[in-house]
Motif scaffolding. Sequence first.
Motif, PDB file in Angstrom:
ATOM      1  N   PRO A  23      15.844  -5.048  -1.851  1.00 49.95           N
ATOM      2  CA  PRO A  23      15.512  -6.259  -1.457  1.00 49.95           C
ATOM      3  C   PRO A  23      15.778  -7.391  -2.077  1.00 49.95           C
ATOM      4  CG  PRO A  23      13.813  -5.394  -2.810  1.00 49.95           C
ATOM      5  CD  PRO A  23      14.992  -4.516  -2.911  1.00 49.95           C
ATOM      6  N   SER A  24      15.908  -8.535  -1.377  1.00 47.72           N
ATOM      7  CA  SER A  24      16.208  -9.877  -1.881  1.00 47.72           C
ATOM      8  C   SER A  24      15.249 -10.371  -2.853  1.00 47.72           C
ATOM      9  CB  SER A  24      16.313 -11.030  -1.112  1.00 47.72           C
ATOM     10  OG  SER A  24      15.156 -11.359  -0.662  1.00 47.72           O
ATOM     11  N   PRO A  25      15.492 -11.375  -3.935  1.00 46.80           N
ATOM     12  CA  PRO A  25      14.357 -11.676  -4.886  1.00 46.80           C
ATOM     13  C   PRO A  25      13.301 -12.223  -4.457  1.00 46.80           C
ATOM     14  CG  PRO A  25      16.788 -12.117  -5.494  1.00 46.80           C
ATOM     15  CD  PRO A  25      16.826 -11.517  -4.381  1.00 46.80           C
ATOM     16  N   ASP A  26      13.462 -12.933  -3.092  1.00 52.51           N
ATOM     17  CA  ASP A  26      12.490 -13.482  -2.672  1.00 52.51           C
ATOM     18  C   ASP A  26      11.334 -12.690  -1.791  1.00 52.51           C
ATOM     19  OD1 ASP A  26      13.436 -16.211  -3.422  1.00 52.51           O
ATOM     20  OD2 ASP A  26      14.889 -16.190  -1.925  1.00 52.51           O
ATOM     21  N   VAL A  27      12.024 -11.912  -1.190  1.00 51.65           N
ATOM     22  CA  VAL A  27      11.231 -10.600  -0.452  1.00 51.65           C
ATOM     23  C   VAL A  27      10.463  -9.730  -1.486  1.00 51.65           C
ATOM     24  CG1 VAL A  27      11.496  -8.770   0.854  1.00 51.65           C
ATOM     25  CG2 VAL A  27      12.821 -10.651   1.505  1.00 51.65           C
ATOM     26  N   MET A  28      11.267  -9.626  -2.642  1.00 52.84           N
ATOM     27  CA  MET A  28      10.380  -8.720  -3.555  1.00 52.84           C
ATOM     28  C   MET A  28       9.170  -9.552  -4.043  1.00 52.84           C
ATOM     29  SD  MET A  28      12.011  -6.743  -6.884  1.00 52.84           S
ATOM     30  CE  MET A  28      13.714  -6.310  -6.137  1.00 52.84           C
ATOM     31  N   GLU A  29       9.441 -10.790  -4.493  1.00 53.26           N
ATOM     32  CA  GLU A  29       8.500 -11.533  -4.991  1.00 53.26           C
ATOM     33  C   GLU A  29       7.242 -11.989  -4.015  1.00 53.26           C
ATOM     34  OE1 GLU A  29       7.714 -16.368  -6.384  1.00 53.26           O
ATOM     35  OE2 GLU A  29       9.894 -15.365  -6.456  1.00 53.26           O
ATOM     36  N   LYS A  30       7.471 -11.943  -2.642  1.00 52.51           N
ATOM     37  CA  LYS A  30       6.259 -12.513  -1.898  1.00 52.51           C
ATOM     38  C   LYS A  30       5.683 -11.348  -1.346  1.00 52.51           C
ATOM     39  CE  LYS A  30       8.014 -17.256  -0.787  1.00 52.51           C
ATOM     40  NZ  LYS A  30       8.513 -18.065   0.145  1.00 52.51           N
ATOM     41  N   MET A  31       6.474 -10.233  -0.814  1.00 48.94           N
ATOM     42  CA  MET A  31       5.999  -9.080  -0.267  1.00 48.94           C
ATOM     43  C   MET A  31       5.383  -8.304  -1.312  1.00 48.94           C
ATOM     44  SD  MET A  31       7.895  -6.804   2.447  1.00 48.94           S
ATOM     45  CE  MET A  31       7.204  -6.010   3.718  1.00 48.94           C
ATOM     46  N   GLY A  32       5.994  -8.142  -2.573  1.00 43.71           N
ATOM     47  CA  GLY A  32       4.990  -7.386  -3.605  1.00 43.71           C
ATOM     48  C   GLY A  32       3.844  -7.988  -4.301  1.00 43.71           C
ATOM     49  N   ALA A  33       3.657  -9.217  -4.135  1.00 48.05           N
ATOM     50  CA  ALA A  33       2.854 -10.110  -4.781  1.00 48.05           C
ATOM     51  C   ALA A  33       1.490  -9.734  -3.903  1.00 48.05           C
ATOM     52  CB  ALA A  33       2.998 -11.523  -4.693  1.00 48.05           C
ATOM     53  N   LYS A  34       0.371  -9.422  -4.972  1.00 48.25           N
ATOM     54  CA  LYS A  34      -0.770  -9.119  -4.481  1.00 48.25           C
ATOM     55  C   LYS A  34      -1.576 -10.041  -3.385  1.00 48.25           C
ATOM     56  CE  LYS A  34      -1.126  -5.056  -6.421  1.00 48.25           C
ATOM     57  NZ  LYS A  34       0.140  -4.983  -6.917  1.00 48.25           N
ATOM     58  N   ASP A  35      -1.078 -11.453  -3.527  1.00 47.52           N
ATOM     59  CA  ASP A  35      -1.794 -12.293  -2.668  1.00 47.52           C
ATOM     60  C   ASP A  35      -1.212 -12.263  -1.159  1.00 47.52           C
ATOM     61  OD1 ASP A  35       0.527 -13.848  -3.136  1.00 47.52           O
ATOM     62  OD2 ASP A  35      -0.082 -15.332  -3.841  1.00 47.52           O
ATOM     63  N   ALA A  36      -0.125 -11.310  -1.166  1.00 51.87           N
ATOM     64  CA  ALA A  36       0.352 -10.919   0.250  1.00 51.87           C
ATOM     65  C   ALA A  36      -1.059 -10.617   0.996  1.00 51.87           C
ATOM     66  CB  ALA A  36       1.508 -10.033   0.259  1.00 51.87           C
ATOM     67  N   LEU A  37      -1.885  -9.798   0.564  1.00 55.97           N
ATOM     68  CA  LEU A  37      -2.916  -9.427   1.348  1.00 55.97           C
ATOM     69  C   LEU A  37      -3.843 -10.446   1.792  1.00 55.97           C
ATOM     70  CD1 LEU A  37      -4.231  -6.666  -1.178  1.00 55.97           C
ATOM     71  CD2 LEU A  37      -2.750  -6.571   0.448  1.00 55.97           C
ATOM     72  N   CYS A  38      -3.914 -11.696   1.236  1.00 57.65           N
ATOM     73  CA  CYS A  38      -4.719 -13.004   1.810  1.00 57.65           C
ATOM     74  C   CYS A  38      -3.987 -13.394   2.874  1.00 57.65           C
ATOM     75  CB  CYS A  38      -4.697 -13.807   0.678  1.00 57.65           C
ATOM     76  SG  CYS A  38      -5.419 -13.454  -0.798  1.00 57.65           S
ATOM     77  N   LYS A  39      -2.333 -13.124   3.046  1.00 54.68           N
ATOM     78  CA  LYS A  39      -1.776 -13.641   3.783  1.00 54.68           C
ATOM     79  C   LYS A  39      -1.803 -12.968   5.453  1.00 54.68           C
ATOM     80  CE  LYS A  39       1.139 -16.214   0.509  1.00 54.68           C
ATOM     81  NZ  LYS A  39       2.177 -16.220  -0.130  1.00 54.68           N
ATOM     82  N   VAL A  40      -2.240 -11.821   5.001  1.00 46.76           N
ATOM     83  CA  VAL A  40      -2.109 -10.856   6.352  1.00 46.76           C
ATOM     84  C   VAL A  40      -3.872 -10.237   6.576  1.00 46.76           C
ATOM     85  CG1 VAL A  40      -0.078  -9.690   5.971  1.00 46.76           C
ATOM     86  CG2 VAL A  40      -2.057  -8.694   4.917  1.00 46.76           C
ATOM     87  N   ALA A  41      -4.730 -11.187   5.902  1.00 45.46           N
ATOM     88  CA  ALA A  41      -6.082 -10.944   5.975  1.00 45.46           C
ATOM     89  C   ALA A  41      -6.770 -11.132   7.370  1.00 45.46           C
ATOM     90  CB  ALA A  41      -7.068 -12.016   5.305  1.00 45.46           C
ATOM     91  N   HIS A  42      -6.264 -11.932   8.193  1.00 45.33           N
ATOM     92  CA  HIS A  42      -6.699 -12.066   9.515  1.00 45.33           C
ATOM     93  C   HIS A  42      -5.967 -11.467  10.546  1.00 45.33           C
ATOM     94  CE1 HIS A  42      -9.728 -14.829   8.378  1.00 45.33           C
ATOM     95  NE2 HIS A  42      -8.934 -15.598   7.550  1.00 45.33           N
ATOM     96  N   MET A  43      -5.175 -10.282  10.060  1.00 46.41           N
ATOM     97  CA  MET A  43      -4.513  -9.453  11.037  1.00 46.41           C
ATOM     98  C   MET A  43      -5.240  -8.294  11.320  1.00 46.41           C
ATOM     99  SD  MET A  43      -0.397  -9.545  10.139  1.00 46.41           S
ATOM    100  CE  MET A  43       0.419 -11.127   9.705  1.00 46.41           C
ATOM    101  N   ASN A  44      -5.069  -7.324  12.128  1.00 42.43           N
ATOM    102  CA  ASN A  44      -5.531  -6.198  12.346  1.00 42.43           C
ATOM    103  C   ASN A  44      -5.672  -5.392  11.323  1.00 42.43           C
ATOM    104  OD1 ASN A  44      -6.182  -6.564  15.242  1.00 42.43           O
ATOM    105  ND2 ASN A  44      -4.454  -5.979  15.655  1.00 42.43           N
ATOM    106  N   ILE A  45      -4.661  -5.523  10.388  1.00 46.56           N
ATOM    107  CA  ILE A  45      -4.471  -4.802   8.996  1.00 46.56           C
ATOM    108  C   ILE A  45      -4.866  -5.275   7.719  1.00 46.56           C
ATOM    109  CG2 ILE A  45      -2.425  -3.244  10.043  1.00 46.56           C
ATOM    110  CD1 ILE A  45      -0.659  -5.508   8.373  1.00 46.56           C
ATOM    111  N   GLY A  46      -5.752  -6.623   7.777  1.00 45.92           N
ATOM    112  CA  GLY A  46      -6.364  -7.096   6.916  1.00 45.92           C
ATOM    113  C   GLY A  46      -8.020  -7.394   6.895  1.00 45.92           C
ATOM    114  N   LEU A  47      -8.173  -7.600   5.671  1.00 52.09           N
ATOM    115  CA  LEU A  47      -9.766  -7.882   5.527  1.00 52.09           C
ATOM    116  C   LEU A  47      -9.896  -9.290   5.361  1.00 52.09           C
ATOM    117  CD1 LEU A  47     -10.963  -5.253   3.023  1.00 52.09           C
ATOM    118  CD2 LEU A  47     -11.671  -5.451   5.302  1.00 52.09           C
ATOM    119  N   PRO A  48     -10.660 -10.200   6.192  1.00 57.26           N
ATOM    120  CA  PRO A  48     -10.876 -11.514   6.026  1.00 57.26           C
ATOM    121  C   PRO A  48     -11.462 -12.024   4.728  1.00 57.26           C
ATOM    122  CG  PRO A  48     -12.772 -10.710   7.640  1.00 57.26           C
ATOM    123  CD  PRO A  48     -11.623  -9.418   7.244  1.00 57.26           C
ATOM    124  N   ASP A  49     -12.270 -11.293   4.062  1.00 58.23           N
ATOM    125  CA  ASP A  49     -12.800 -11.604   2.855  1.00 58.23           C
ATOM    126  C   ASP A  49     -12.090 -11.229   1.405  1.00 58.23           C
ATOM    127  OD1 ASP A  49     -13.620  -8.970   3.268  1.00 58.23           O
ATOM    128  OD2 ASP A  49     -15.277  -9.011   2.069  1.00 58.23           O
TER     129      ASP A  49
END
Length: 355
Positions: free
Chosen positions: A83-109
């Motif tokens: 993966p590119s450094p930017d993909v590795m950084e942003k996809m692997g970061a734990k706050d990625a979970l906040c960015k998908v929180a309102h999708m079907n696969i996320g938790l809003p809290d």
Amino acid sequence: DKSNNGHRYDSIPFANGMIGAGMSCQLIHYTHEEHDKFFELCKCFDFIIVRCNPGQIKADGGDQQKFDDGMREMRKLGKQVWPSPDVMEKMGAKDALCKVAHMNIGLPDTLAYYSEEEFAAGFKKTMAFQPRVIKQNRGSSGEGIWIIKLKEGNYCSSFGERCCEDGEKLMLMEANDNHEEEHTVGEFIEFCVNGRNDKSGEWTSKGVGKYLEGGKEAGGQLVDQRFCPRIVEGELRYNCVGDALVGIIHKKPKEGGISAVGGTGSIYTYYGPDEAKFSNLTEGFLKKDLPLVMPALGLPDEPIPLWWTTDFILSSPEGTPAEEEKWIVGEFNCSCVGISRCLAAYCKDDTPNAC
């Protein structure tokens, strides 16, 4: 996740797979002392697959930023990097979970903290309401991921009704080895922010804390997510090549444990990509949510990683009909995804004869 010779134990089947498909594939071992020589050699190739977790280069005395910048230069030369450094950084970061929180696969809290003040105020409020999972950003294999419950179980009935006091006792389990510790709220916050000292008390964790060190720009962050008790039934790991699902692994924790990280006695069951019992999740994820993931992570122009995984946790209450069950993302991983069937070749101190 490297064998004692410094190489990933599962890099050989990667290389052999590409060779078998008619490509030339060479394994190159990066050492920071030969940084310039390494990247000069990289110019000879058309594609580069990076098999190194963030933090490992720094731990070896090198400079992760210098390595990442080198890979960015390769991309400017027209070389594809997975993966590119930017993909590795942003996809692997734990706050990625906040960015998908309102999708079907996320938790809003799902919340992210980048400073001591944010963390102390937010955690005391969420912890008073329900059991939580606190995840550091930099660790791997479950280190710094804490499943936390109030020892007295005195949760408030509605969010924000009260906040925990520093002296309240917590029961903690760390996901890397399922070990348990007991600390006060104040001690836990101190450990997460400043590590081991008189104020944080005695810790048996293999980690050192200091999860916010360096601030947001340096990857210092903590993610706070609702604990889903049905995790004891196991997680689902979706193994993908690009946008194609190639296999599903059900990872069930060892009896009495919560984490299914490899090496903790967890039981792995392997399924094909068309497994009927997970068809609702598979169809919803691949067709509805996946096209939205890269834009949500701030990567609209980046391709989906070559080889990556999504770990899902069952969040629905017991008794929910199978067709209505909700699975939520526990983490994305694209930095150095292993091949689970190759674990027997993982040579380390307690498995010196693995091959």
